[in-house]
Enzyme design. Structure first.
Site, PDB file in Angstrom:
ATOM      1  N   LEU A  88       2.972  -0.396  -9.914  1.00 29.82           N
ATOM      2  CA  LEU A  88       1.736   0.001 -10.604  1.00 29.82           C
ATOM      3  C   LEU A  88       0.799  -1.208 -10.684  1.00 29.82           C
ATOM      4  CD1 LEU A  88       0.813   2.740 -11.972  1.00 29.82           C
ATOM      5  CD2 LEU A  88       1.200   1.550 -14.140  1.00 29.82           C
ATOM      6  N   GLY A  89       0.339  -1.638  -9.508  1.00 33.35           N
ATOM      7  CA  GLY A  89      -0.669  -2.709  -9.445  1.00 33.35           C
ATOM      8  C   GLY A  89      -2.042  -2.063  -9.339  1.00 33.35           C
ATOM      9  N   ARG A  90      -2.949  -2.739  -8.635  1.00 36.72           N
ATOM     10  CA  ARG A  90      -4.313  -2.203  -8.508  1.00 36.72           C
ATOM     11  C   ARG A  90      -4.300  -0.843  -7.818  1.00 36.72           C
ATOM     12  NH1 ARG A  90      -4.638  -7.495  -6.732  1.00 36.72           N
ATOM     13  NH2 ARG A  90      -6.071  -8.886  -7.808  1.00 36.72           N
ATOM     14  N   ARG A 112       8.683  -4.469 -11.410  1.00 35.89           N
ATOM     15  CA  ARG A 112       9.685  -5.460 -11.819  1.00 35.89           C
ATOM     16  C   ARG A 112       9.599  -5.706 -13.319  1.00 35.89           C
ATOM     17  NH1 ARG A 112       9.355 -10.563  -8.191  1.00 35.89           N
ATOM     18  NH2 ARG A 112       7.277  -9.744  -7.923  1.00 35.89           N
ATOM     19  N   ILE A 146       2.534   4.286   1.125  1.00 35.30           N
ATOM     20  CA  ILE A 146       1.295   3.697   1.684  1.00 35.30           C
ATOM     21  C   ILE A 146       1.355   2.176   1.547  1.00 35.30           C
ATOM     22  CG2 ILE A 146      -0.240   5.672   1.389  1.00 35.30           C
ATOM     23  CD1 ILE A 146      -0.263   2.860  -1.140  1.00 35.30           C
ATOM     24  N   ARG A 198       4.414  -0.746   2.335  1.00 34.68           N
ATOM     25  CA  ARG A 198       5.001  -1.409   3.496  1.00 34.68           C
ATOM     26  C   ARG A 198       6.299  -0.673   3.825  1.00 34.68           C
ATOM     27  NH1 ARG A 198       0.741  -3.293   4.296  1.00 34.68           N
ATOM     28  NH2 ARG A 198       0.141  -5.483   4.408  1.00 34.68           N
ATOM     29  N   ASP A 249       2.539   6.340   5.769  1.00 34.58           N
ATOM     30  CA  ASP A 249       1.451   5.625   6.446  1.00 34.58           C
ATOM     31  C   ASP A 249       1.943   4.307   7.015  1.00 34.58           C
ATOM     32  OD1 ASP A 249      -1.286   5.142   7.211  1.00 34.58           O
ATOM     33  OD2 ASP A 249      -1.477   3.778   5.506  1.00 34.58           O
ATOM     34  N   GLU A 251       6.292  -1.322  12.814  1.00 33.69           N
ATOM     35  CA  GLU A 251       5.047  -0.762  13.372  1.00 33.69           C
ATOM     36  C   GLU A 251       4.684  -1.429  14.684  1.00 33.69           C
ATOM     37  OE1 GLU A 251       2.140  -1.024  10.264  1.00 33.69           O
ATOM     38  OE2 GLU A 251       3.379   0.153   8.890  1.00 33.69           O
ATOM     39  N   HIS A 275      -0.796   3.808   9.864  1.00 33.84           N
ATOM     40  CA  HIS A 275      -1.239   2.725   8.965  1.00 33.84           C
ATOM     41  C   HIS A 275      -2.772   2.708   8.841  1.00 33.84           C
ATOM     42  CE1 HIS A 275      -0.038  -1.449   7.259  1.00 33.84           C
ATOM     43  NE2 HIS A 275      -1.144  -1.011   6.672  1.00 33.84           N
ATOM     44  N   VAL A 276      -3.282   3.770   8.222  1.00 24.32           N
ATOM     45  CA  VAL A 276      -4.741   3.902   8.087  1.00 24.32           C
ATOM     46  C   VAL A 276      -5.199   3.821   6.629  1.00 24.32           C
ATOM     47  CG1 VAL A 276      -5.070   5.228  10.210  1.00 24.32           C
ATOM     48  CG2 VAL A 276      -4.545   6.454   8.079  1.00 24.32           C
ATOM     49  N   GLY A 277      -4.336   3.317   5.752  1.00 26.25           N
ATOM     50  CA  GLY A 277      -4.642   3.290   4.316  1.00 26.25           C
ATOM     51  C   GLY A 277      -6.040   2.785   3.995  1.00 26.25           C
TER      52      GLY A 277
HETATM   53  C1  8YV Z   1      -4.627  -3.281   6.781  1.00 26.82           C
HETATM   54  C2  8YV Z   1      -3.075  -3.343   4.750  1.00 26.82           C
HETATM   55  O1  8YV Z   1      -4.401  -2.247   7.677  1.00 26.82           O
HETATM   56  O2  8YV Z   1      -4.450  -4.608   3.325  1.00 26.82           O
HETATM   57  C3  8YV Z   1      -3.316  -4.368   3.704  1.00 26.82           C
HETATM   58  O3  8YV Z   1      -2.324  -4.930   3.217  1.00 26.82           O
HETATM   59  O4  8YV Z   1      -1.995  -2.961   4.979  1.00 26.82           O
HETATM   60  C4  8YV Z   1      -4.215  -2.735   5.464  1.00 26.82           C
HETATM   61  O5  8YV Z   1      -5.316  -2.611   4.642  1.00 26.82           O
HETATM   62  C5  8YV Z   1      -3.957  -4.485   7.340  1.00 26.82           C
HETATM   63  O6  8YV Z   1      -4.075  -5.595   6.538  1.00 26.82           O
HETATM   64  C6  8YV Z   1      -4.551  -4.822   8.687  1.00 26.82           C
HETATM   65  O7  8YV Z   1      -3.675  -5.627   9.343  1.00 26.82           O
END
Ligand code: 8YV
Length: 323
Positions: A163-165, A186, A241, A243, A267, A272, A290-292
């Site tokens: 629960l961060g930003r 944590r 969304i 890692r 995502d 990857e 990985h389009v977050g």
């Molecule tokens: C980007 C991300 O796709 O900010 C992050 O940590 O995972 C994404 O916003 C990534 O940094 C691009 O490599």
């Protein structure tokens, strides 16, 4: 001007690009900062570092590649690692700080976009919207009739790991869906309105959906373990969304294939851009590349903050958003 809105500076060849970056950022680094790019071929790279390693004072990288301790060693005059992205788990921050190297990231500017992606992915997964779309396109509606029923998003219980930003922005959005929110971090967040679970297993056992929004790296590796997946159970959904490393991906794939989990929206992945092919045939799984933070506006804001960090370091020695 060296970059829009920033005063002229003459930094010479001290900027190193590590890994691929957005084309507009690559151009800016090359044109305005005379940046060199670290070769990806191991032999070329070793020769390049032997010849030029001592020239660089700043490395610009992204979460996909980062700067590890051995690269830092080959860059003896490095003063800063400027990371495009909020996640910096591929950069060895402990090694950097031990060497007096600052590390910056791009917080805040991607919070809304990434939270939007998380909520969209959650809805897509619980309502199986991508599968329903495929159903129409395949001409199955007139032949097979109604699409199978799915699950309500509104009023569901959602556990947030991290629960961060971004986790907080996801929770705020889901409150509009009258979801009950609980979380695991944590440490308990002070003045937080949501119930805290010290154990991810207990959190998973008490919710319909688990959303992973924790930072990557060693401290969160495998936090969503096979036990957590089992506790989420055959009517539970997992949304990630953050890692891929936060989830035991092998355990997740087996649970999905064996229908011990209702569905997953992913995502991010462990390796990857490789995605386990067992997932391709599953209609209860939504897979994104990985389009977050992947919108024009958000990536432009990330680029702008990356350049501000670089410029600030080169002109004042301080980073704008250090980690
Ligand atoms: C980007 C991300 O796709 O900010 C992050 O940590 O995972 C994404 O916003 C990534 O940094 C691009 O490599």
């Amino acid at each position: 001007m060296s970059s829009e809105g920033l005063p002229e500076c003459n930094v010479g060849g001290s900027v190193l690009q590590v890994g691929p970056l957005m084309p507009s950022l690559v151009r800016k680094l090359a044109d305005d900062y005379d940046a060199r790019r670290l070769p990806s071929d191991p032999d070329e790279r070793a020769a390049f570092l032997a010849d030029h390693g001592a020239e660089f004072t700043v490395a610009v990288t992204s979460g996909g590649v980062g700067v590890d301790a051995s690269l830092m060693q080959a860059l003896p005059n490095l003063g800063a690692v400027v990371n495009f992205g909020v996640g910096y788990d591929t950069t060895d921050v402990d090694a950097a700080h031990a060497r007096g190297i600052g590390v910056s990231n791009t917080p805040d500017v991607l919070t809304d976009c990434t939270a939007d992606t998380a909520v969209g992915l959650l809805i897509d997964t619980m309502r199986q919207l991508p599968a329903a779309d495929r159903y129409v396109r395949a001409g199955r509606w007139p032949v097979d009739g109604m699409f199978p029923l799915t699950r309500d998003v509104s009023n569901s219980t959602v556990g947030i790991i991290g629960l961060g930003r971004i986790g907080t922005a996801i929770a705020q959005r889901l409150k509009a869906f009258r979801c009950s929110i609980a979380y695991h971090n944590r440490h308990r967040v002070t003045d937080c309105p949501y119930p805290y679970f010290a154990s991810p297993v207990e959190l998973a056992a008490s919710v319909d959906v688990l959303v992973v929004a924790a930072a990557g790296g060693d401290s969160s590796r495998g936090l969503v373990s096979s036990e957590v997946i089992e506790a989420l159970g055959p009517s539970g959904y997992l949304i990630n969304i953050a890692r891929g490393s936060v989830v035991d991906q092998d355990a997740l794939v087996v649970a999905l294939v064996e229908k011990r989990l209702a569905g997953a929206g992913l995502d991010v992945f462990a390796d990857e851009p490789h995605v386990p092919e067992e997932l391709f045939a599953l209609d209860n799984v939504v897979l994104l590349p990985h389009v977050g933070s992947g919108t024009v506006q958000t990536r432009a804001a990330m680029e702008e903050l990356t350049v501000r960090n670089l410029h600030s370091f080169l002109t004042t020695g301080a980073l704008v958003t250090p980690v």
